[in-house]
Design a protein around this motif. Sequence first.
Motif, short mmCIF file in Angstrom:
data_model
loop_
_atom_site.label_atom_id
_atom_site.label_comp_id
_atom_site.label_asym_id
_atom_site.label_seq_id
_atom_site.Cartn_x
_atom_site.Cartn_y
_atom_site.Cartn_z
N HIS A 66 55.08 22.26 8.79
CA HIS A 66 54.41 22.29 7.49
C HIS A 66 53.14 23.16 7.57
O HIS A 66 52.87 23.97 6.69
CB HIS A 66 54.06 20.85 7.06
N THR A 67 52.39 22.97 8.64
CA THR A 67 51.19 23.79 8.83
C THR A 67 51.56 25.28 8.92
O THR A 67 50.90 26.14 8.32
CB THR A 67 50.43 23.35 10.10
N ALA A 68 52.64 25.57 9.65
CA ALA A 68 53.08 26.98 9.76
C ALA A 68 53.55 27.50 8.40
O ALA A 68 53.30 28.66 8.06
CB ALA A 68 54.20 27.09 10.80
N SER A 73 53.27 31.50 5.96
CA SER A 73 54.09 31.95 4.83
C SER A 73 53.33 31.98 3.51
O SER A 73 53.43 32.95 2.76
CB SER A 73 55.32 31.04 4.67
N LEU A 74 52.57 30.92 3.24
CA LEU A 74 51.94 30.82 1.91
C LEU A 74 50.56 31.48 1.84
O LEU A 74 50.32 32.36 0.99
CB LEU A 74 51.83 29.35 1.50
N PHE A 75 49.65 31.06 2.72
CA PHE A 75 48.26 31.53 2.62
C PHE A 75 48.16 33.07 2.71
O PHE A 75 47.42 33.68 1.92
CB PHE A 75 47.36 30.87 3.68
N PRO A 76 48.86 33.72 3.66
CA PRO A 76 48.72 35.18 3.73
C PRO A 76 49.17 35.88 2.45
O PRO A 76 48.58 36.88 2.04
CB PRO A 76 49.64 35.57 4.90
N ARG A 77 50.19 35.33 1.78
CA ARG A 77 50.65 35.97 0.54
C ARG A 77 49.64 35.79 -0.58
O ARG A 77 49.45 36.69 -1.40
CB ARG A 77 52.02 35.40 0.14
N GLU A 94 40.26 29.03 3.94
CA GLU A 94 39.64 28.97 5.26
C GLU A 94 39.27 27.53 5.67
O GLU A 94 39.60 27.11 6.79
CB GLU A 94 38.42 29.89 5.29
N PRO A 95 38.61 26.78 4.79
CA PRO A 95 38.36 25.37 5.15
C PRO A 95 39.65 24.59 5.42
O PRO A 95 39.67 23.71 6.28
CB PRO A 95 37.62 24.80 3.93
N LEU A 96 40.71 24.92 4.69
CA LEU A 96 41.98 24.22 4.93
C LEU A 96 42.49 24.54 6.33
O LEU A 96 43.01 23.66 7.04
CB LEU A 96 43.03 24.62 3.88
N GLU A 97 42.34 25.80 6.75
CA GLU A 97 42.77 26.17 8.10
C GLU A 97 41.93 25.45 9.16
O GLU A 97 42.45 25.06 10.21
CB GLU A 97 42.70 27.70 8.27
N ASN A 102 41.31 20.80 13.23
CA ASN A 102 40.72 19.49 13.52
C ASN A 102 41.79 18.40 13.53
O ASN A 102 41.79 17.52 14.39
CB ASN A 102 39.62 19.15 12.50
N ALA A 103 42.71 18.48 12.57
CA ALA A 103 43.77 17.46 12.51
C ALA A 103 44.66 17.57 13.74
O ALA A 103 45.06 16.55 14.31
CB ALA A 103 44.61 17.63 11.24
N SER A 104 44.94 18.78 14.20
CA SER A 104 45.85 18.88 15.34
C SER A 104 45.21 18.32 16.61
O SER A 104 45.89 17.72 17.44
CB SER A 104 46.39 20.30 15.50
N LEU A 105 43.88 18.46 16.74
CA LEU A 105 43.19 17.85 17.90
C LEU A 105 43.30 16.32 17.83
O LEU A 105 43.56 15.65 18.83
CB LEU A 105 41.72 18.26 17.92
N LEU A 106 43.10 15.78 16.63
CA LEU A 106 43.19 14.32 16.47
C LEU A 106 44.63 13.84 16.70
O LEU A 106 44.86 12.81 17.33
CB LEU A 106 42.72 13.91 15.07
#
Length: 183
Positions: A66-68, A73-77, A94-97, A102-106
């Motif tokens: 989902h992150t990918a 796919s979505l953000f770059p477009r 950018e804040p979402l990225e 941070n979420a992946s570390l948790l």
Amino acid sequence: MPVQIGATPHDFSDPTGLLSDCHRRIEMFLRSLESLAAIVDRRLDEKSRAALVSALTYFREAAPKHTADEEESLFPRLRRIGQSEIQSAIERLEPLERDHVNASLLHRRVEDLGRKCLAEGSLPGEEAGEFRESVRNLAAIYQQHIHVEDTVVFPVAARVLSKSEKELIAREMAARRKVTAGL
Ligand SMILES: [Fe+2]
Ligand SMILES: [Fe+2]
């Protein structure tokens, strides 16, 4: 036949609908982790162990896709479109990225502690506390993160992306899951 990624059957003609479906699934597994966090210092019964395995598996294997979907796919477009009227949505990316990092570390910490809990039957007090805090922090990140994506970014994407760009996003999403988009 459309392949169901999330909790409700949006199909690949509506990639942002599919991404919102994934949010419902993230919320469901987060609720499960929150319930488990209350009891990880006690010996888990079979049902709770199965719920922990399901949640860890989801966040280890499905959530990164989902992150990918979003980051590749979505953000770059959206950034490429760059129209001034969607600038406020682009500024949210950018804040979402950063949230994703941070979420992946948790998630990594929850995964390690969750595996330990499964291996040893329960977690000692200090690690149970760390599990609870990590899950609490994840829930806090996701709450505002999902809200921004569902109410700002995805509606803008649904409006400004062309049919062919949506099809490309859908194909990329399908390829990540090794299924065909059926477009
Ligand atoms: Fe996201
Ligand atoms: Fe998302």
